[in-house]
Motif scaffolding. Structure first.
Motif, PDB file in Angstrom:
ATOM      1  N   PRO A  36       0.825  -1.215   0.000  1.00  0.00           N
ATOM      2  CA  PRO A  36       0.000   0.000   0.000  1.00  0.00           C
ATOM      3  C   PRO A  36       0.861   1.267   0.000  1.00  0.00           C
ATOM      4  O   PRO A  36       1.793   1.396   0.785  1.00  0.00           O
ATOM      5  CB  PRO A  36      -0.802  -0.123   1.300  1.00  0.00           C
ATOM      6  CG  PRO A  36      -0.879  -1.603   1.538  1.00  0.00           C
ATOM      7  CD  PRO A  36       0.439  -2.145   1.058  1.00  0.00           C
ATOM      8  N   GLY A  37       0.542   2.171  -0.928  1.00  0.00           N
ATOM      9  CA  GLY A  37       1.261   3.436  -1.027  1.00  0.00           C
ATOM     10  C   GLY A  37       2.493   3.396  -1.923  1.00  0.00           C
ATOM     11  O   GLY A  37       3.075   4.443  -2.211  1.00  0.00           O
ATOM     12  N   ALA A  38       2.894   2.213  -2.368  1.00  0.00           N
ATOM     13  CA  ALA A  38       4.074   2.114  -3.231  1.00  0.00           C
ATOM     14  C   ALA A  38       3.791   2.734  -4.590  1.00  0.00           C
ATOM     15  O   ALA A  38       2.676   2.667  -5.094  1.00  0.00           O
ATOM     16  CB  ALA A  38       4.494   0.658  -3.402  1.00  0.00           C
ATOM     17  N   VAL A  39       4.824   3.342  -5.172  1.00  0.00           N
ATOM     18  CA  VAL A  39       4.727   3.935  -6.502  1.00  0.00           C
ATOM     19  C   VAL A  39       5.400   2.986  -7.480  1.00  0.00           C
ATOM     20  O   VAL A  39       6.518   2.539  -7.250  1.00  0.00           O
ATOM     21  CB  VAL A  39       5.421   5.321  -6.529  1.00  0.00           C
ATOM     22  CG1 VAL A  39       5.442   5.885  -7.938  1.00  0.00           C
ATOM     23  CG2 VAL A  39       4.733   6.285  -5.573  1.00  0.00           C
ATOM     24  N   ASN A  40       4.711   2.682  -8.581  1.00  0.00           N
ATOM     25  CA  ASN A  40       5.266   1.770  -9.590  1.00  0.00           C
ATOM     26  C   ASN A  40       6.049   2.553 -10.637  1.00  0.00           C
ATOM     27  O   ASN A  40       5.495   3.393 -11.336  1.00  0.00           O
ATOM     28  CB  ASN A  40       4.141   0.951 -10.236  1.00  0.00           C
ATOM     29  CG  ASN A  40       4.644   0.027 -11.334  1.00  0.00           C
ATOM     30  OD1 ASN A  40       4.075  -0.031 -12.416  1.00  0.00           O
ATOM     31  ND2 ASN A  40       5.695  -0.709 -11.063  1.00  0.00           N
ATOM     32  N   ILE A  41       7.351   2.284 -10.698  1.00  0.00           N
ATOM     33  CA  ILE A  41       8.205   2.787 -11.779  1.00  0.00           C
ATOM     34  C   ILE A  41       8.979   1.574 -12.297  1.00  0.00           C
ATOM     35  O   ILE A  41       9.954   1.164 -11.680  1.00  0.00           O
ATOM     36  CB  ILE A  41       9.185   3.889 -11.305  1.00  0.00           C
ATOM     37  CG1 ILE A  41       8.447   5.067 -10.652  1.00  0.00           C
ATOM     38  CG2 ILE A  41      10.037   4.374 -12.494  1.00  0.00           C
ATOM     39  CD1 ILE A  41       9.352   6.172 -10.122  1.00  0.00           C
ATOM     40  N   PRO A  42       8.511   0.943 -13.391  1.00  0.00           N
ATOM     41  CA  PRO A  42       9.206  -0.240 -13.902  1.00  0.00           C
ATOM     42  C   PRO A  42      10.701   0.024 -14.118  1.00  0.00           C
ATOM     43  O   PRO A  42      11.093   1.133 -14.513  1.00  0.00           O
ATOM     44  CB  PRO A  42       8.497  -0.527 -15.225  1.00  0.00           C
ATOM     45  CG  PRO A  42       7.122   0.058 -15.039  1.00  0.00           C
ATOM     46  CD  PRO A  42       7.352   1.295 -14.204  1.00  0.00           C
ATOM     47  N   LEU A  43      11.521  -0.977 -13.823  1.00  0.00           N
ATOM     48  CA  LEU A  43      12.972  -0.830 -13.904  1.00  0.00           C
ATOM     49  C   LEU A  43      13.423  -0.222 -15.229  1.00  0.00           C
ATOM     50  O   LEU A  43      14.281   0.667 -15.251  1.00  0.00           O
ATOM     51  CB  LEU A  43      13.654  -2.195 -13.686  1.00  0.00           C
ATOM     52  CG  LEU A  43      15.179  -2.178 -13.695  1.00  0.00           C
ATOM     53  CD1 LEU A  43      15.732  -1.296 -12.583  1.00  0.00           C
ATOM     54  CD2 LEU A  43      15.730  -3.595 -13.561  1.00  0.00           C
ATOM     55  N   GLY A  44      12.829  -0.650 -16.334  1.00  0.00           N
ATOM     56  CA  GLY A  44      13.223  -0.144 -17.646  1.00  0.00           C
ATOM     57  C   GLY A  44      12.946   1.335 -17.850  1.00  0.00           C
ATOM     58  O   GLY A  44      13.520   1.958 -18.742  1.00  0.00           O
ATOM     59  N   LEU A  45      12.062   1.902 -17.034  1.00  0.00           N
ATOM     60  CA  LEU A  45      11.715   3.325 -17.162  1.00  0.00           C
ATOM     61  C   LEU A  45      12.394   4.188 -16.104  1.00  0.00           C
ATOM     62  O   LEU A  45      12.270   5.410 -16.125  1.00  0.00           O
ATOM     63  CB  LEU A  45      10.197   3.509 -17.051  1.00  0.00           C
ATOM     64  CG  LEU A  45       9.348   2.806 -18.114  1.00  0.00           C
ATOM     65  CD1 LEU A  45       7.867   3.037 -17.838  1.00  0.00           C
ATOM     66  CD2 LEU A  45       9.715   3.288 -19.505  1.00  0.00           C
ATOM     67  N   LEU A  46      13.128   3.546 -15.206  1.00  0.00           N
ATOM     68  CA  LEU A  46      13.678   4.262 -14.049  1.00  0.00           C
ATOM     69  C   LEU A  46      14.571   5.434 -14.444  1.00  0.00           C
ATOM     70  O   LEU A  46      14.433   6.527 -13.899  1.00  0.00           O
ATOM     71  CB  LEU A  46      14.446   3.277 -13.156  1.00  0.00           C
ATOM     72  CG  LEU A  46      14.801   3.767 -11.760  1.00  0.00           C
ATOM     73  CD1 LEU A  46      13.549   4.203 -10.998  1.00  0.00           C
ATOM     74  CD2 LEU A  46      15.519   2.675 -10.993  1.00  0.00           C
ATOM     75  N   GLU A  47      15.468   5.232 -15.410  1.00  0.00           N
ATOM     76  CA  GLU A  47      16.375   6.328 -15.759  1.00  0.00           C
ATOM     77  C   GLU A  47      15.631   7.516 -16.371  1.00  0.00           C
ATOM     78  O   GLU A  47      16.081   8.651 -16.267  1.00  0.00           O
ATOM     79  CB  GLU A  47      17.510   5.853 -16.663  1.00  0.00           C
ATOM     80  CG  GLU A  47      17.112   5.549 -18.089  1.00  0.00           C
ATOM     81  CD  GLU A  47      18.334   5.168 -18.939  1.00  0.00           C
ATOM     82  OE1 GLU A  47      19.173   6.044 -19.197  1.00  0.00           O
ATOM     83  OE2 GLU A  47      18.419   3.990 -19.314  1.00  0.00           O
ATOM     84  N   PHE A  48      14.461   7.243 -16.990  1.00  0.00           N
ATOM     85  CA  PHE A  48      13.679   8.321 -17.602  1.00  0.00           C
ATOM     86  C   PHE A  48      12.761   9.008 -16.591  1.00  0.00           C
ATOM     87  O   PHE A  48      12.292  10.112 -16.839  1.00  0.00           O
ATOM     88  CB  PHE A  48      12.846   7.763 -18.763  1.00  0.00           C
ATOM     89  CG  PHE A  48      13.681   7.022 -19.761  1.00  0.00           C
ATOM     90  CD1 PHE A  48      14.544   7.693 -20.622  1.00  0.00           C
ATOM     91  CD2 PHE A  48      13.623   5.633 -19.822  1.00  0.00           C
ATOM     92  CE1 PHE A  48      15.329   6.989 -21.529  1.00  0.00           C
ATOM     93  CE2 PHE A  48      14.401   4.926 -20.731  1.00  0.00           C
ATOM     94  CZ  PHE A  48      15.263   5.610 -21.580  1.00  0.00           C
ATOM     95  N   ARG A  49      12.485   8.332 -15.464  1.00  0.00           N
ATOM     96  CA  ARG A  49      11.553   8.890 -14.478  1.00  0.00           C
ATOM     97  C   ARG A  49      12.219   9.263 -13.157  1.00  0.00           C
ATOM     98  O   ARG A  49      11.538   9.702 -12.232  1.00  0.00           O
ATOM     99  CB  ARG A  49      10.410   7.893 -14.229  1.00  0.00           C
ATOM    100  CG  ARG A  49       9.517   7.743 -15.473  1.00  0.00           C
ATOM    101  CD  ARG A  49       8.322   6.864 -15.234  1.00  0.00           C
ATOM    102  NE  ARG A  49       7.505   7.304 -14.110  1.00  0.00           N
ATOM    103  CZ  ARG A  49       6.521   6.572 -13.587  1.00  0.00           C
ATOM    104  NH1 ARG A  49       6.221   5.393 -14.098  1.00  0.00           N
ATOM    105  NH2 ARG A  49       5.823   7.015 -12.562  1.00  0.00           N
ATOM    106  N   MET A  50      13.551   9.113 -13.060  1.00  0.00           N
ATOM    107  CA  MET A  50      14.190   9.399 -11.775  1.00  0.00           C
ATOM    108  C   MET A  50      14.088  10.883 -11.409  1.00  0.00           C
ATOM    109  O   MET A  50      14.240  11.231 -10.244  1.00  0.00           O
ATOM    110  CB  MET A  50      15.632   8.903 -11.729  1.00  0.00           C
ATOM    111  CG  MET A  50      16.589   9.544 -12.657  1.00  0.00           C
ATOM    112  SD  MET A  50      18.182   8.700 -12.470  1.00  0.00           S
ATOM    113  CE  MET A  50      19.162   9.694 -13.572  1.00  0.00           C
TER     114      MET A  50
END
Length: 98
Positions: A36-50
């Motif tokens: 609960p409360g976790a934010v989903n940022i798939p590993l492959g998108l991490l560098e683009f969403r950091m």
């Protein structure tokens, strides 16, 4: 690399601590339940969403078993983020899911 167990995360949440949890699993994996409360940022998108993350905050990184979250933790650490890997991932999680 800093590490925390799933049980320790669960206890922190039960004690009312506000945690910044990033789930790096794929969207379809998260659909089966996340902390609960976790934010989903798939590993492959991490560098683009950091850029969505703050270097002032502490983050706990979660995946299915702990492998991808370890890679994500090392990656974010190299950019100066304060991150901790949850060992065992969701396979070790016994707390509630949403």
């Amino acid at each position: 690399m800093k590490e925390i167990t799933a049980k320790e995360v669960e206890q922190l949440l039960q004690n009312g601590n506000s945690l910044n949890i990033i789930d790096v699993r794929e969207v379809e994996e998260v659909a089966s339940g996340k902390i609960p409360g976790a934010v989903n940022i798939p590993l492959g998108l991490l560098e683009f969403r950091m850029n969505e993350l703050s270097k002032e905050k502490e983050y706990i990184i979660v995946c299915r078993s702990g492998g991808r979250s370890a890679r994500a933790t090392q990656f974010l650490e190299s950019y100066g983020y304060n991150v901790t890997n949850m060992t065992g991932g969701m396979l070790a999680w016994e707390g509630p899911v949403e």
